[in-house]
Design an enzyme around this catalytic site. Structure first.
Site, PDB file in Angstrom:
ATOM      1  N   ASN A 106      46.484  54.645  11.138  1.00 15.64           N
ATOM      2  CA  ASN A 106      46.725  53.442  10.351  1.00 15.64           C
ATOM      3  C   ASN A 106      46.074  53.659   8.995  1.00 15.64           C
ATOM      4  O   ASN A 106      44.866  53.870   8.934  1.00 15.64           O
ATOM      5  CB  ASN A 106      46.121  52.224  11.061  1.00 15.64           C
ATOM      6  CG  ASN A 106      46.186  50.954  10.230  1.00 15.64           C
ATOM      7  OD1 ASN A 106      45.363  50.070  10.383  1.00 15.64           O
ATOM      8  ND2 ASN A 106      47.155  50.852   9.350  1.00 15.64           N
ATOM      9  N   GLY A 107      46.877  53.603   7.948  1.00 15.36           N
ATOM     10  CA  GLY A 107      46.331  53.813   6.611  1.00 15.36           C
ATOM     11  C   GLY A 107      47.224  54.737   5.822  1.00 15.36           C
ATOM     12  O   GLY A 107      48.379  54.971   6.186  1.00 15.36           O
ATOM     13  N   TYR A 249      45.904  37.795   5.714  1.00 13.99           N
ATOM     14  CA  TYR A 249      47.323  37.869   6.073  1.00 13.99           C
ATOM     15  C   TYR A 249      47.630  38.721   7.297  1.00 13.99           C
ATOM     16  O   TYR A 249      48.336  38.289   8.204  1.00 13.99           O
ATOM     17  CB  TYR A 249      48.080  38.411   4.855  1.00 13.99           C
ATOM     18  CG  TYR A 249      49.571  38.532   5.011  1.00 13.99           C
ATOM     19  CD1 TYR A 249      50.425  37.487   4.677  1.00 13.99           C
ATOM     20  CD2 TYR A 249      50.154  39.713   5.479  1.00 13.99           C
ATOM     21  CE1 TYR A 249      51.805  37.609   4.811  1.00 13.99           C
ATOM     22  CE2 TYR A 249      51.532  39.835   5.610  1.00 13.99           C
ATOM     23  CZ  TYR A 249      52.344  38.774   5.280  1.00 13.99           C
ATOM     24  OH  TYR A 249      53.694  38.891   5.407  1.00 13.99           O
TER      25      TYR A 249
END
Ligand code: SF4
Length: 490
Positions: A106-107, A249
């Site tokens: 992730n990234g 978010y």
């Protein structure tokens, strides 16, 4: 705007990892809907199943049955770096001389091309243009010469950008977080083992207990007998750069990210929004679902003080909280609509107003962000068409003025409405009676951290990484690749 990926890893004693991983991926589905995959290891060989689609579409019962072993990792993906096709679906898996590797990332790395070129020159063959394969090859190369901990450190010294990784090296599961902790990763304790996950909601799903966040720059090695985990602080930086948008978010409201419950953070941000820019209207309503916690905090604060900061009189209840917009949950998210025209139609399909809560009233509508401005324009129009006398828009984050290079699919600078418009020009464009955003100071205060310990790249245009053509907010340079492959800094 969309989160890119969710990662998970488990190491269990005497139980197959596949089903817990499958359930954990369900809990992380909001972080990626393009592909889902699981890699396990049974002590002898690696098993992998990766498919395009949602978690429920990617796996059949039989697929889980063949994923043998108590150690494994999983991934849900929405593409950022790399093509939108199955070659970039994860976990990425590879076998090499000293074993097998599965990687979930992730990234986004900002120096992946440099490393890919270097490794390609050394004979590595790449099957995708994604940065995860670059990490896998670099790590595999280092594992030929070093033990796991030193090999991971060597790779961490070479890659630059954001990463939360779960890795399955043979039957050892590890988790790694970049030195500034840009993307979240946490550790959970299960009845018969330990796990790693992007968000604590995945740990809750498996009836586990959140132990703590993986620290920035830390390597966590889950013990194969499910008895615990070992920690190695491999890299340290003076400052962190947590993505503040996780709280605003991306993350689920029921997740605890970097020691903060996301729901409470959003409520507190809503309270701040009232303090900074409250407006006395008949009702306040959220844009579902993401604006809900902000709106409830905002209405709470409004019931205590007036917009001028004075205490309310006893018979004055403040601004009424109302659910004025209903969401159709079966419409695709607007960001996957390829054309502006389709995006505009999607807003109408997605939100339906409840006329009685809007007609003849002054309304404040709360959302978490404005990206292109399309949704906000449609929304204000929708509320006015329903008979709202005034429509005031409040946003639980600062203006997004620049793109994200750390793995969030946002928009280009040209597409971002705030990149070249003032707040008043945006207000005019969306035809609202007033518009206000939250300040970066409020974000830092609510998250209980210093501004410099957050990544604020997309709202300031200054990033915590060395990115070509962009400004930085700290003293940071890309690693010098030369020689690091052969000579690790211990
Ligand atoms: S640029 Fe924005 S979205 Fe991207 S990591 Fe930083 S704060 Fe998060």
């Amino acid at each position: 705007m969309t989160e890119k990926c969710g990662v998970v890893g488990v190491s269990l004693d005497g139980r197959e990892a596949a089903r817990p991983l499958y359930y954990a991926l369900y809990a992380l589905q909001h972080r990626g809907q393009e592909s889902a995959g699981i890699v396990t290891h049974d002590g002898f060989q690696q098993h992998s199943h990766v498919e395009m689609g949602l978690v429920g579409e990617a796996f059949e019962e039989d697929d889980l049955d063949v994923l043998k072993g108590g150690a494994g990792i999983g991934h849900v993906r929405y593409p950022t770096a790399g093509s939108v096709d199955s070659s970039c679906a994860q976990p990425f898996s590879v076998s090499f001389k000293s074993g097998s590797l599965g990687l979930s990332h992730n990234g986004n790395l900002v120096n992946a091309d440099e490393i890919r070129e270097e490794l390609a020159a050394l004979g590595h063959a790449f099957t995708s243009d994604g940065d995860t394969e670059v990490i896998a090859h670099d790590l595999a190369r280092n594992l030929l010469e070093e033990d796991l901990v030193r090999a991971v450190k060597r790779t961490m010294q070479r890659i630059h950008g954001s990463y939360a990784l779960t890795i399955c090296h043979d039957d050892t599961v590890i988790g790694v977080r970049d030195p500034v902790g840009n993307r979240p990763l946490c550790i959970g304790e299960l009845e018969d083992g330990y796990m790693l996950a992007s968000e604590s909601a995945a740990i809750d799903t498996l009836d586990g207990e959140l132990v703590r966040d993986v620290r920035p720059g830390e390597l966590v090695v889950l013990q194969a007998d499910g008895d615990g985990f070992d920690s190695y602080q491999l890299l340290e930086r003076e400052q962190t750069a947590h993505c503040f948008f996780e709280h605003v978010y991306f993350a689920r409201p029921d997740s605890i990210v970097d020691e903060t419950l996301v729901y409470e953070a959003r409520r507190s941000l809503g309270r701040k929004l009232w303090e900074e820019s409250g407006v006395e209207t008949d009702v306040v309503m959220p844009v579902p679902d993401s604006g809900r916690a902000f709106a409830s905090g905002y209405a709470d604060a409004a019931s205590e003080t007036t917009a001028d900061g004075e205490s309310r009189a006893e018979n004055d209840d403040g601004v009424e909280f109302a659910e004025g917009l209903m969401k159709n949950r079966y419409v695709g998210r607007t960001f996957i609509m390829p054309t502006q025209d389709e995006r505009e139609r999607a807003v109408r399909l997605k939100l339906n107003p409840i006329k009685s809560t809007i007609e003849g009233k002054t309304v404040t509508v709360i959302d978490d962000s404005i990206v292109r401005g399309t949704t906000s324009t449609q929304l204000v129009q929708l509320l006015k068409d329903c008979g709202a006398e005034e429509v005031h828009v409040r946003i639980g984050a600062p203006e997004i003025v620049a793109p994200c290079y750390m793995g969030i699919d946002m928009a280009t600078r040209e597409e971002l409405i705030a990149s070249d418009k003032t707040t008043d020009e945006i207000r005019e464009t969306i035809d609202a009676d007033s518009l206000a955003y939250l300040s970066t100071e409020a974000i830092a205060e609510v998250l209980g951290t210093k501004r410099i310990d957050l990544c604020l790249g997309c709202v300031t245009g200054e990033y915590p990484f060395d990115i070509d053509g962009e400004a930085t907010d700290r003293d940071v340079t890309r690693p010098d690749l030369g020689g690091k492959t052969l000579h690790a800094d211990d």
